[in-house]
Design a protein around this motif. Sequence first.
Motif, short mmCIF file in Angstrom:
data_model
loop_
_atom_site.label_atom_id
_atom_site.label_comp_id
_atom_site.label_asym_id
_atom_site.label_seq_id
_atom_site.Cartn_x
_atom_site.Cartn_y
_atom_site.Cartn_z
N GLY A 1 14.52 -2.16 3.73
CA GLY A 1 13.79 -3.42 3.76
C GLY A 1 12.37 -3.34 4.26
N GLN A 2 11.81 -2.14 4.40
CA GLN A 2 10.43 -2.01 4.86
C GLN A 2 9.55 -1.74 3.64
OE1 GLN A 2 10.30 -2.32 8.33
NE2 GLN A 2 12.49 -2.60 8.01
N ILE A 3 8.86 -2.79 3.18
CA ILE A 3 8.07 -2.63 1.95
C ILE A 3 6.91 -1.67 2.19
CG2 ILE A 3 6.54 -3.79 0.34
CD1 ILE A 3 8.41 -5.84 0.04
N SER A 4 6.79 -0.67 1.32
CA SER A 4 5.73 0.32 1.50
C SER A 4 4.88 0.41 0.24
CB SER A 4 6.35 1.68 1.81
OG SER A 4 5.39 2.68 1.63
N PHE A 5 3.59 0.17 0.40
CA PHE A 5 2.66 0.36 -0.71
C PHE A 5 1.98 1.72 -0.60
CE2 PHE A 5 2.86 -4.28 -0.87
CZ PHE A 5 2.88 -4.49 -2.22
N GLY A 6 2.49 2.59 0.28
CA GLY A 6 1.78 3.83 0.53
C GLY A 6 2.35 5.02 -0.22
N GLN A 7 3.27 4.76 -1.15
CA GLN A 7 3.98 5.87 -1.77
C GLN A 7 3.06 6.82 -2.53
OE1 GLN A 7 6.78 6.01 -0.58
NE2 GLN A 7 8.24 7.07 -1.86
N ALA A 8 2.03 6.26 -3.19
CA ALA A 8 1.12 7.12 -3.94
C ALA A 8 0.34 8.05 -2.99
CB ALA A 8 0.14 6.27 -4.75
N ALA A 9 -0.04 7.51 -1.83
CA ALA A 9 -0.79 8.34 -0.87
C ALA A 9 0.08 9.47 -0.35
CB ALA A 9 -1.29 7.48 0.28
N PHE A 10 1.36 9.18 -0.10
CA PHE A 10 2.22 10.25 0.41
C PHE A 10 2.53 11.28 -0.66
CE2 PHE A 10 3.10 6.81 3.43
CZ PHE A 10 2.63 7.47 4.55
N GLY B 1 7.66 -7.22 7.08
CA GLY B 1 7.30 -8.06 5.94
C GLY B 1 5.94 -7.72 5.39
N PHE B 2 5.15 -8.78 5.09
CA PHE B 2 3.85 -8.51 4.47
C PHE B 2 2.88 -7.86 5.45
CE2 PHE B 2 4.35 -12.68 5.94
CZ PHE B 2 5.23 -13.31 5.07
N TYR B 3 3.08 -8.05 6.76
CA TYR B 3 2.23 -7.36 7.71
C TYR B 3 2.36 -5.85 7.50
CZ TYR B 3 1.51 -11.61 10.44
OH TYR B 3 1.16 -12.85 10.85
N LEU B 4 3.60 -5.40 7.37
CA LEU B 4 3.82 -3.98 7.15
C LEU B 4 3.27 -3.55 5.80
CD1 LEU B 4 5.03 -1.48 8.38
CD2 LEU B 4 7.12 -1.96 7.16
N ALA B 5 3.46 -4.40 4.79
CA ALA B 5 2.94 -4.08 3.46
C ALA B 5 1.43 -3.86 3.53
CB ALA B 5 3.29 -5.18 2.47
N MET B 6 0.75 -4.75 4.26
CA MET B 6 -0.70 -4.59 4.38
C MET B 6 -1.04 -3.32 5.15
SD MET B 6 -2.36 -6.67 2.73
CE MET B 6 -3.99 -6.32 3.35
N ALA B 7 -0.25 -3.01 6.20
CA ALA B 7 -0.52 -1.79 6.96
C ALA B 7 -0.38 -0.58 6.06
CB ALA B 7 0.43 -1.69 8.14
N THR B 8 0.62 -0.59 5.15
CA THR B 8 0.77 0.58 4.29
C THR B 8 -0.36 0.66 3.27
OG1 THR B 8 2.29 -0.65 2.90
CG2 THR B 8 3.25 0.78 4.56
N ILE B 9 -0.87 -0.50 2.83
CA ILE B 9 -2.05 -0.46 1.95
C ILE B 9 -3.22 0.18 2.70
CG2 ILE B 9 -3.81 -1.88 0.81
CD1 ILE B 9 -1.74 -3.75 -0.09
N LYS C 1 -0.69 -21.53 5.76
CA LYS C 1 -0.43 -22.59 6.73
C LYS C 1 0.60 -23.59 6.23
CE LYS C 1 -3.69 -24.80 9.29
NZ LYS C 1 -3.71 -24.46 10.71
N SER C 2 0.55 -23.90 4.93
CA SER C 2 1.47 -24.94 4.50
C SER C 2 2.67 -24.42 3.73
CB SER C 2 0.73 -25.99 3.69
OG SER C 2 0.12 -25.37 2.61
N THR C 3 2.59 -23.22 3.15
CA THR C 3 3.76 -22.78 2.39
C THR C 3 4.39 -21.50 2.93
OG1 THR C 3 2.44 -21.45 0.88
CG2 THR C 3 2.79 -23.73 0.28
N ARG C 4 3.77 -20.86 3.92
CA ARG C 4 4.28 -19.60 4.46
C ARG C 4 4.27 -18.46 3.45
NH1 ARG C 4 3.84 -19.83 8.85
NH2 ARG C 4 4.33 -21.63 10.05
N VAL C 5 3.50 -18.64 2.39
CA VAL C 5 3.39 -17.56 1.41
C VAL C 5 2.08 -16.83 1.65
CG1 VAL C 5 3.15 -17.01 -1.02
CG2 VAL C 5 4.73 -18.76 -0.31
N VAL C 6 2.15 -15.51 1.80
CA VAL C 6 0.93 -14.72 1.90
C VAL C 6 0.53 -14.35 0.48
CG1 VAL C 6 -0.13 -12.66 2.80
CG2 VAL C 6 1.62 -13.81 4.10
N SER C 7 -0.69 -14.68 0.11
CA SER C 7 -1.06 -14.57 -1.29
C SER C 7 -2.00 -13.42 -1.55
CB SER C 7 -1.71 -15.87 -1.74
OG SER C 7 -2.33 -15.66 -2.97
N LEU C 8 -1.62 -12.58 -2.51
CA LEU C 8 -2.55 -11.56 -3.02
C LEU C 8 -3.32 -12.10 -4.21
CD1 LEU C 8 -0.56 -8.20 -3.02
CD2 LEU C 8 -2.79 -8.57 -2.03
#
Lengths: 348, 294
Positions: A70-79, A125-133, B30-37
């Motif tokens: 469950g840990q989303i990783s966008f870093g696979q290409a770098a590894f 979640g997305f915090y980790l996804a961004m960290a892997t980017i 803030k309103s939907t809790r969706v982080v958007s790319l």
Amino acid sequence: MRPCGTFDERYSQDMAILRIKRHWGILIGALIFLYTFPLYGSYYLISLLNSLSITIIIVLGLQLVSGYCGQISFGQAAFMAIGAYTSAILTGKVGLSFFLALPLSGIVAGLIGLGGGAPSLRIKGFYLAMATIAIHFVVMWLILHLQITGTTQGLHPPAPRIAGFEFDSDEKIYYIIITVMLLMVYGARNMVRTRVGRAFVAIRDNDLAAEVMGIELYHYKLLAFFISCFYAGVAGSLWAHWIQMVHPEQFTLLHALNYIGMLIVGGVGSIPGVFFGVIFLRLLDEGVMFIAPFLASMFPWIGIHPAASMGVSVFGLVLILFLIFEPRGLAHRWEIFKASYRLYPFSH
Amino acid sequence: MKEFLQLAIPGLMIGGLYALVAAAIVLVYKSTRVVSLAHGQLLAFGGLFLWVALVALRLPLLIGLLISLACSMLMGWLVERITLRLLIGQPLISAFLMTFSVFMALDGIFQLILKGESKTYATLLPLGEFEVAGVPVGSVQLISFGIVLFIFLLLTLFFRLTKTGLGMRATAEDHQLSQSTGIKVKTIFSLIWIISAMVASVAGMGAAYVMDIHFPLPYIGIKGLIVALFGGLDSLPGALLAGLILGVAENVFAGYLDPLVGGGLKDVAAYALLLIILLVKPYGLFGLKRIERV
């Protein structure tokens, strides 16, 4: 779902992946087909299978860390890049044999992956996804600017050789790639059934609950990152010695995004799903490549070379459709098909 | 000191644009809790719409601006209505992956339209230079910085004072609770996407002016996401401050260190900064720390 009249009398029977004679037959038939394929397959199909197998190894690693843990990783290409460069340096500059460099590059990528997994305890979640980017960009920048990786020139690793025999063509290295791929699949398929795999699933479903149950979060999350980066590193090493050229352009963020896409299309949390996802998206890509010139000649306003951008668009569109209509991916369809096939002619 | 200012003041201008993109992302979160790319594409298309209006169709500046803003708002609404609306109730991570898929799908179309060229409308806008603390600054940059501050003020007031803004803040807290108090959550979702698409496209127009409409334009969205994470995903003042900090830091780092390490530091500095922030302050400068329970 077992068909009527099938009874498992021992635990070993119940646990076995290959339970009946037909399974063994299919396995042996498939192995014979795979290993004799270069005798009658065309050059195009062999190189397609090579690249499919390498992608399968990468996405397997991603499946373990993202699908199971469950840990989303966008870093696979770098590894993968780290594995490819390690292998190229070890064989080209240090003079090691490829067969030693292959596992070593996996281990090096895995160890660096531990650094990449370090943020995963504090963020998810997305915090980790961004960290892997972020990790992807930092790694690729380092590769572009260090002297040892040949900066923008890239490296040219030699073909693998053992006892005077050189694996210098697509047909020859095909045997190595297929063998490694099968070993990696075997490893992953079994790992998810062990204590480690169950711990991964528990972390994916709810990490706080998993911790309360006595699963050491940090230990298992780091392990997941290590394993997935090991897979990526091995795949990178194979790639480097197959193409015999490594260059930063081969490992862009777009590649990493593609691997995530394959995961979604194939089905998150399923080993057969990896095969479905990789093959489906790859064939889609080939289809777009095939059809793009016709479209370009029919509608001149889309430009002369629309294949690359159309490929990206179609990829995004397919992902959107899958997320809306089949969030569990092709693997789910496959399970439904298997169940109805086994239960035929009785539907329940 | 002069050298520092020469690096910092242009950085401040770029930072304003980053802050605007981040504000668009923060609005949605803030309103939907969706982080958007997907906002990277919304901003790129905002720049493209303005180019079409001003250069291809030769409309007057004000009318072209209004039409392209309307187009981007329509696009934001479509993105919400076609893709994200269908995922309400699904895990948030699949909504995140959905915005990523939208990014990819639109990216292909964007590249298809560009055909590898770069387009510019920089020459159409009035030019002139001012001196700020002894450093020459283009008038358009100064105006766009003013617009950025104005939009931030407007957004803050909107959330504080209007009833819709209050509804949006309530929706951010809890979808079901706010629905049972009579707030139309779906309307709020559409509205917030329209507003944030507009904000993003304004940023896109500014960015397109500074760096031309070229294939890396959508990737400013990722920069915006970094800024949003830095400032805290649910804080508008955080987005502004973080955007300015990132813009200045990028330029200053690149200016002083690039000759030492051989270039390209400008792009990677932001990511390195993000990694450090996530490790030290995972919820950003002003973000709310969420406490979970099983």
